[in-house]
Design an enzyme around this catalytic site. Structure first.
Site, PDB file in Angstrom:
ATOM      1  N   SER A 165       0.847  -1.183   0.000  1.00 33.41           N
ATOM      2  CA  SER A 165       0.000   0.000   0.000  1.00 33.41           C
ATOM      3  C   SER A 165       0.889   1.243   0.000  1.00 33.41           C
ATOM      4  O   SER A 165       1.972   1.227  -0.585  1.00 33.41           O
ATOM      5  CB  SER A 165      -0.955  -0.028   1.200  1.00 33.41           C
ATOM      6  OG  SER A 165      -1.922   0.991   1.085  1.00 33.41           O
ATOM      7  N   TYR A 192      -5.163   7.779  -7.033  1.00 35.20           N
ATOM      8  CA  TYR A 192      -4.207   6.788  -6.528  1.00 35.20           C
ATOM      9  C   TYR A 192      -4.284   6.689  -5.004  1.00 35.20           C
ATOM     10  O   TYR A 192      -4.359   5.565  -4.465  1.00 35.20           O
ATOM     11  CB  TYR A 192      -2.792   7.120  -6.986  1.00 35.20           C
ATOM     12  CG  TYR A 192      -1.741   6.171  -6.467  1.00 35.20           C
ATOM     13  CD1 TYR A 192      -1.687   4.856  -6.905  1.00 35.20           C
ATOM     14  CD2 TYR A 192      -0.804   6.593  -5.522  1.00 35.20           C
ATOM     15  CE1 TYR A 192      -0.730   3.976  -6.420  1.00 35.20           C
ATOM     16  CE2 TYR A 192       0.160   5.724  -5.033  1.00 35.20           C
ATOM     17  CZ  TYR A 192       0.192   4.418  -5.482  1.00 35.20           C
ATOM     18  OH  TYR A 192       1.144   3.548  -4.997  1.00 35.20           O
ATOM     19  N   LYS A 229      -5.251   3.313  -2.604  1.00 34.12           N
ATOM     20  CA  LYS A 229      -4.441   2.834  -1.485  1.00 34.12           C
ATOM     21  C   LYS A 229      -5.245   2.827  -0.181  1.00 34.12           C
ATOM     22  O   LYS A 229      -5.064   1.939   0.668  1.00 34.12           O
ATOM     23  CB  LYS A 229      -3.199   3.707  -1.333  1.00 34.12           C
ATOM     24  CG  LYS A 229      -2.260   3.684  -2.540  1.00 34.12           C
ATOM     25  CD  LYS A 229      -1.512   2.366  -2.653  1.00 34.12           C
ATOM     26  CE  LYS A 229      -1.954   1.500  -3.783  1.00 34.12           C
ATOM     27  NZ  LYS A 229      -1.121   0.282  -3.939  1.00 34.12           N
TER      28      LYS A 229
END
Length: 324
Positions: free
Chosen positions: A163, A200, A204
């Site tokens: 992550s 993005y 995550k």
């Protein structure tokens, strides 16, 4: 300040240990963090290393490179095809894992993308498919093999998702969507393009929430596989190659860890036991996720997102989430 201290002053331990007899799978391992993590595991005696890659040619290049530096036997590393943008590819890869590997001790789900513009893969924006849906689909599909590894070999396997600390860099505005519509709202092109820099980080964040959901529903005392996620920090890697801003590249130039140093976090997370179950690992220790994650609103959002993700996964492969 925490980010700067971590990047500039935190010393990460060089991986040690003995992985003789262990089978390890790493996705996204032809370059970057995945490749360097594979190199560490092979150096430390892993008996079987599966490089799961989109490009077989690049995967074989990585295999030869790792063999050259570690001097391992030529039958230790295998290169398998995996395209995380395709649910069919994910299912075919997982079927190979289940049928061809006697055991899986460590699985590092490292493959991820940070696209520079909106595009789709399967039924989602591409980073949601690759980073989230396919990642948890893969986890569910290989979980029976990891559970059988635990029972047969009296060990505790680990499934680690790569992550990022950027999971805390978004307010996740789509969380206000009606019940059952959060992921659909995340995927909406017009909405995504308005907050593109958040996409993005959102992917995550969804990883962190998913890992916590699995662990909460399957506590370590009753579940034979450790599932965690890891923040490798800002590293020199292929990720972010689509980012056009000079600011990003300046920050990366001055602050990024080397690829090898960043890979140490993956090796560490993959070697941790039940204390790390459901945890967010950072700087080679159990870390603290973003404040939103542990807030009341964060927990409510986590439950809503997980319910949606379960339905999506079971629509792809009926009943697959019962593997957790």
């Amino acid at each position: 300040m925490g980010f700067l201290y971590s990047q500039l002053f935190k010393s990460l331990p060089y991986p040690t240990g003995n992985y003789s007899g262990k089978t390890i799978v790493i996705t996204g391992s032809n370059v970057g963090l995945g490749k360097e993590a594979a190199r560490h595991y092979v150096r430390l005696g892993a008996s079987k290393m599966i490089l799961a890659v989109r490009s077989l040619d690049k995967g074989h290049d990585a295999k030869h490179d790792i063999e050259g530096t570690t001097k391992c036997a030529d039958n230790v590393i295998e290169v398998w095809k995996l395209d995380m943008a395709s649910y069919d590819s994910v299912q075919k890869f997982a079927a190979r894992v289940v049928t061809e590997l006697p055991r899986v001790d460590i699985f590092i789900a490292n493959a991820g993308i940070a696209p520079g513009s909106y595009r789709t893969a399967e039924d989602n924006e591409s980073s949601i498919t690759v980073n989230v849906v396919s990642t948890f689909l893969l986890a569910a599909l290989v979980m029976p093999k990891m559970k059988s590894t635990a029972a047969t070999f009296k060990t505790r396997p680990t499934f680690t998702i790569t992550s990022s600390d950027v999971h805390g860099h978004t307010t996740f505005p789509q969380k206000s969507a009606p019940d059952g519509q959060i992921i659909a709202t995340v995927n909406d092109k017009a909405t995504a393009e308005k907050i593109w820099d958040d996409m993005y980080p959102i992917s995550k964040l969804l990883e962190v929430l998913g890992v916590r959901s699995i662990a909460e529903q399957n506590p370590a005392s009753k579940f034979p596989v450790t599932i965690n996620c890891v923040n490798p920090g800002l590293c020199h890697s292929e990720l972010g190659r689509d980012f056009p801003t000079i600011g990003f590249w300046l920050i990366k130039f001055f602050l990024a860890r080397t690829t090898e140093v960043g890979s140490r976090t993956l090796v560490h997370a993959g070697s941790q036991g039940e204390d790390s179950h459901g945890q967010y690992m950072s700087d080679c220790e159990i870390g603290t996720p973003a404040p939103f994650v542990t807030s009341v609103e964060g927990k409510e959002t986590q439950d809503r997102v997980w319910n949606e993700l379960v339905k999506k996964l079971d629509a792809i492969k009926p009943g697959v989430t019962s593997n957790f």
